[in-house]
Scaffold this active site. Sequence first.
Site, PDB file in Angstrom:
ATOM      1  CE  LYS A  39      -3.747   0.146   2.595  1.00 57.72           C
ATOM      2  NZ  LYS A  39      -5.064   0.651   2.328  1.00 57.72           N
ATOM      3  NE  ARG A 109      -7.251   2.643   5.215  1.00 57.20           N
ATOM      4  CZ  ARG A 109      -7.697   3.843   4.888  1.00 57.20           C
ATOM      5  NH1 ARG A 109      -6.826   4.837   4.683  1.00 57.20           N
ATOM      6  NH2 ARG A 109      -8.983   4.072   4.748  1.00 57.20           N
ATOM      7  N   GLY A 118      -7.860  -7.954   5.116  1.00 57.54           N
ATOM      8  CA  GLY A 118      -8.652  -8.067   6.339  1.00 57.54           C
ATOM      9  C   GLY A 118      -7.920  -8.664   7.528  1.00 57.54           C
ATOM     10  CG  MET A 120      -2.364  -7.250  10.064  1.00 57.74           C
ATOM     11  SD  MET A 120      -0.666  -6.885   9.821  1.00 57.74           S
ATOM     12  CE  MET A 120      -0.616  -6.610   8.093  1.00 57.74           C
ATOM     13  NE  ARG A 364      -6.358  -4.062  -3.187  1.00 58.68           N
ATOM     14  CZ  ARG A 364      -6.873  -4.294  -2.000  1.00 58.68           C
ATOM     15  NH1 ARG A 364      -6.089  -4.520  -0.997  1.00 58.68           N
ATOM     16  NH2 ARG A 364      -8.167  -4.284  -1.809  1.00 58.68           N
ATOM     17  CG  HIS A 480      -5.198 -47.642  -9.505  1.00 60.53           C
ATOM     18  ND1 HIS A 480      -6.563 -47.486  -9.491  1.00 60.53           N
ATOM     19  CD2 HIS A 480      -4.898 -48.240 -10.684  1.00 60.53           C
ATOM     20  CE1 HIS A 480      -7.068 -47.995 -10.605  1.00 60.53           C
ATOM     21  NE2 HIS A 480      -6.076 -48.451 -11.342  1.00 60.53           N
ATOM     22  NE  ARG A 586       0.900 -45.711 -16.054  1.00 62.28           N
ATOM     23  CZ  ARG A 586       0.855 -44.398 -15.811  1.00 62.28           C
ATOM     24  NH1 ARG A 586      -0.026 -43.646 -16.434  1.00 62.28           N
ATOM     25  NH2 ARG A 586       1.697 -43.841 -14.957  1.00 62.28           N
ATOM     26  NE  ARG A 642       4.522 -49.068 -18.525  1.00 62.03           N
ATOM     27  CZ  ARG A 642       4.164 -48.455 -17.397  1.00 62.03           C
ATOM     28  NH1 ARG A 642       4.969 -47.546 -16.863  1.00 62.03           N
ATOM     29  NH2 ARG A 642       3.028 -48.717 -16.823  1.00 62.03           N
ATOM     30  CD  GLU A 770       9.473 -47.752 -14.311  1.00 63.66           C
ATOM     31  OE1 GLU A 770       8.564 -47.062 -13.827  1.00 63.66           O
ATOM     32  OE2 GLU A 770       9.257 -48.726 -15.057  1.00 63.66           O
ATOM     33  CB  SER A 789      10.458 -42.559 -21.118  1.00 63.49           C
ATOM     34  OG  SER A 789       9.382 -41.847 -20.548  1.00 63.49           O
ATOM     35  N   GLY A 791      10.580 -42.551 -15.485  1.00 65.17           N
ATOM     36  CA  GLY A 791       9.363 -42.885 -14.732  1.00 65.17           C
ATOM     37  C   GLY A 791       9.565 -42.387 -13.318  1.00 65.17           C
ATOM     38  CB  THR A 792       9.610 -38.975 -11.967  1.00 68.09           C
ATOM     39  OG1 THR A 792       8.459 -38.600 -12.724  1.00 68.09           O
ATOM     40  CG2 THR A 792      10.863 -38.499 -12.660  1.00 68.09           C
ATOM     41  CG  ASN A 793       4.614 -41.733 -11.261  1.00 65.91           C
ATOM     42  OD1 ASN A 793       4.754 -40.529 -11.066  1.00 65.91           O
ATOM     43  ND2 ASN A 793       3.786 -42.231 -12.167  1.00 65.91           N
ATOM     44  CG  ASP A 794       7.663 -47.433 -10.220  1.00 69.23           C
ATOM     45  OD1 ASP A 794       7.309 -47.779  -9.078  1.00 69.23           O
ATOM     46  OD2 ASP A 794       7.087 -47.797 -11.258  1.00 69.23           O
ATOM     47  CB  CYS A 856       6.135 -41.063 -19.157  1.00 70.48           C
ATOM     48  SG  CYS A 856       6.970 -42.537 -18.536  1.00 70.48           S
ATOM     49  CE1 TYR A 876       8.381 -38.210 -23.730  1.00 69.79           C
ATOM     50  CE2 TYR A 876      10.240 -38.266 -25.242  1.00 69.79           C
ATOM     51  CZ  TYR A 876       9.383 -38.917 -24.367  1.00 69.79           C
ATOM     52  OH  TYR A 876       9.518 -40.256 -24.137  1.00 69.79           O
TER      53      TYR A 876
END
Length: 908
Positions: A39, A109, A118, A120, A364, A480, A586, A642, A770, A789, A791-794, A856, A876
């Site tokens: 402000k 203020r 809201g 303060m 603002r 899942h 998959r 896959r 992975e 590729s 597999g960052t989950n595993d 992926c 990619y």
Amino acid sequence: MSASGRSPARRARPRRRVYFFGAGRADGRAEMKELLGGKGANLAEMTRLGVPVPPGFTVSTEVCSAYLRQGGRIPADVEREALAALAKVERVMGRRFGDAEDPLLVSVRSGARASMPGMMDTILNLGLNDATVKGLAARADERFAWDSYRRFVAMYGDVVLEIPHERFESRIEARKAARGVRLDVELDGADWERIVHEFFEIVEEHTGRVFPQDPEEQLWGAVAAVFRSWDNDRARRYRKIHGIPDSWGTAVNVQAMVFGNMGDDCATGVAFTRDPSTGDRQFYGEYLKNAQGEDVVAGIRTPQAINRASRRETQASLPSLEEEMPRAYRELVRIYEKLERHYREMQDIEFTIENGKLWMLQTRTGKRTTRAAVKIAVDMAKERLISREDAVARIDPHALDQLLHPTLDPNAKRDVIAKGLPASPGAASGRIVFSADEAEARAKGGEKVVLVRTETSPDDIHGMHAAQGILTARGGMTSHAAVVARGMGKCCIAGCGELRIDHAAGEMQVRDLVLRAGDVITLDGSTGEVMRGEVPTVTPELGGAFDELMRWADRLRGIKVRTNADTPEDARVARAFGAEGIGLCRTEHMFFEPNRILAVREMILAADGAARERALAKLLPMQRGDFEAIFRAMAGLPVTIRLLDPPLHEFLPHGDEEIAEVAAALGRDAAALRAKVEALKEYNPMLGHRGSRLGITYPEIYRMQVRAIMEAACEVAAAGVRIHPEIMLPLITHERELERLRALVEQEIAAVQAERPGAKVKPSIGTMIEVPRAALTADRLARHADFFSFGTNDLTQMAYALSRDDAGKFLPDYVETGILSDDPFVSIDEDGIGRLMQMGVRGGRATRPGLKVGICGEHGGDPKSIRFCARLGFDYVSCSPFRVPVARLAAAQAALELAREKRRKRAR
Ligand code: PEP
Ligand code: MG
């Protein structure tokens, strides 16, 4: 020389702590938000721009921090600086603080670096006392003066003296009752004077002291209270939720009061320079004549429209500011255009008109819907206020979810009963069902249902399809339920730990609340909130501005965006969203279709190789059909398929009843079947007989899949469709494993080619990375892979030792208590998993320069992770269909960031 090595003469002047603004001059600037708060910085900037702003000064955030650190004392030199600034305000306004004849009144203020709406406190009309109230009455009238005084005493009593606000309110109510009136405006000057004296009594009762009459004492009391308000519970909670550091502190703005409630040539209002819900270039706002800011919020009177064009139906009978005060309105238009040009952003402004003169109280950046944000960014680029790059950079990719999925009506009431992980965005309401079959049956009958499960498994896919949304008690962000729902573009809350589900009894319990099958609940997949009853949703529309912004983004990004899609329908949806191929199909998801699961089970339960071959022969035409349709949907684009990944027992029946049914269908003995199911069970299935290990033990399964891919590819290619199949091996851990399976895949490719001499289909063959060992030995794996590729989950699960399916139980605590800044299943853990990825890319490309590399895992749709992948030189990312636009935008922003960094480096 001084100890610091500088001569005293050259020592920098001590940093200013109080910043004056007024009459076209200001000590501060817009960029000084850290010191002046949002402000204060904007008040200074507006003043510099020549916008009429009531003069004032800002006490810096550093003083707040010092005040809190030093146990609540305002340093004497700050008081001196503030009084000097106050003297300047007096000169500009031509009035003196505390002057009994014509007093200067001020507002006090808070104003932090980040907006904390809201959170303060504010005090208005400061400087009033028993003497100055008379001066004010002489300038306006008795009623106005005493009304202003009572507002001040109540605000000061509440904020500074910490007397509950209701104590003051109840006196006003009592007075109204005594006078037989309903509204505050019906009280006269004598009433308010009486009320002020009653307020004094409350103050004395509460504090044992008289209300401070000295304006300076009032000022220091108010400044200190605003500093203290930084530390109140409300503010602390807000900061925690929004990640604002406690160390920032708030600035205090002391500003000459101007009044919108001094008569019929006065008004107060708020406006947006563009429509905040649609983004249309339409000056939009509301005002109240003869009113103070708080009256607009109180909602007793209907605010009037600021101009004819933005007048709503409910305001039709009321004139607009444009008609009622045309001169002030014209000036307001001139000012808002100037502010928008200057800030190059949509502004949210507050103004007051005092006796026909317009004053700006605040500007603002205006909050807006995502739809409006996109439209405003595109329009501003076309108006040449900003560049196309700026337009692309301005939109938060996460916010696009609001455009791609239904969201809850922001004005609707919510009865939140539990909170889980926000696993897949969107919102949905429906009747609770506890089984996939029931979800399907009820949905067929036209009912809207929400599928509630402890966790989902591939058996539940049909129910997930049929449901509006999915709620699970267990499972993390890559469980899942989360992965499949995201793929379907369906709202899902996973890992809702407070939920106890009794499937048999058909009820669920959250603490002491019990809900039964058939009760209606609503899910907000973007926040993880579960609500009781139906909450209305709004369905977004994608407009021209969105497409245009996406086109600009596509031109900027270097990294491609593919999709994870298992069906032709998903592929078509993703392509419509701009996917440039499939990064992960998959194949196991196809195995669960009701008309094939029996053949799959026959294959798994086969007594010998020959029986397995017979079952596989039944599956071959089905898989071939799937792949043909997917190739057609992705004509001209790469498709990575896959080979089978999950452990085989996932496909088998559970429970005696189901086992008996399957045994009968296959003409097998139920006891023998049960024994086989038992034999296939594993203690640690995620580290068990899955992925490429299946291909090593049962090569005929992979051979069938490769044949199906090849035959489909040849068929589609013969019809003139350009295709680029890529065959991918899951869970590879060792070079020799990959070498062996590549040979197997090549053999089958060659066999099909030999059967179809004219066909020129030549798939590339690659591997998932992975497993940590794969990342560590990527240089060796690259000898046998055309692409990687990740597999960052595993990879996250294994390298972090975090079960994808159980993390929901404890991981939220890690994030909430700040041990982790993000859920590593949502955003790549750059320090750990990221290092493995870096090793993987470097190793792979050391062996095979130019090796194609993608991701992926679910992180492929997360903006922060996309930025990381762009930095590592990925070709990619691949994500679920509804995340594709998010990824396109995030990839463009990553490219802009990288280019900026490069420029900076070169300049150095
Ligand atoms: C992964 O592990 O990141 C991956 C994409 O495979 P899935 O989720 O099917 O295990
Ligand atoms: Mg995996």
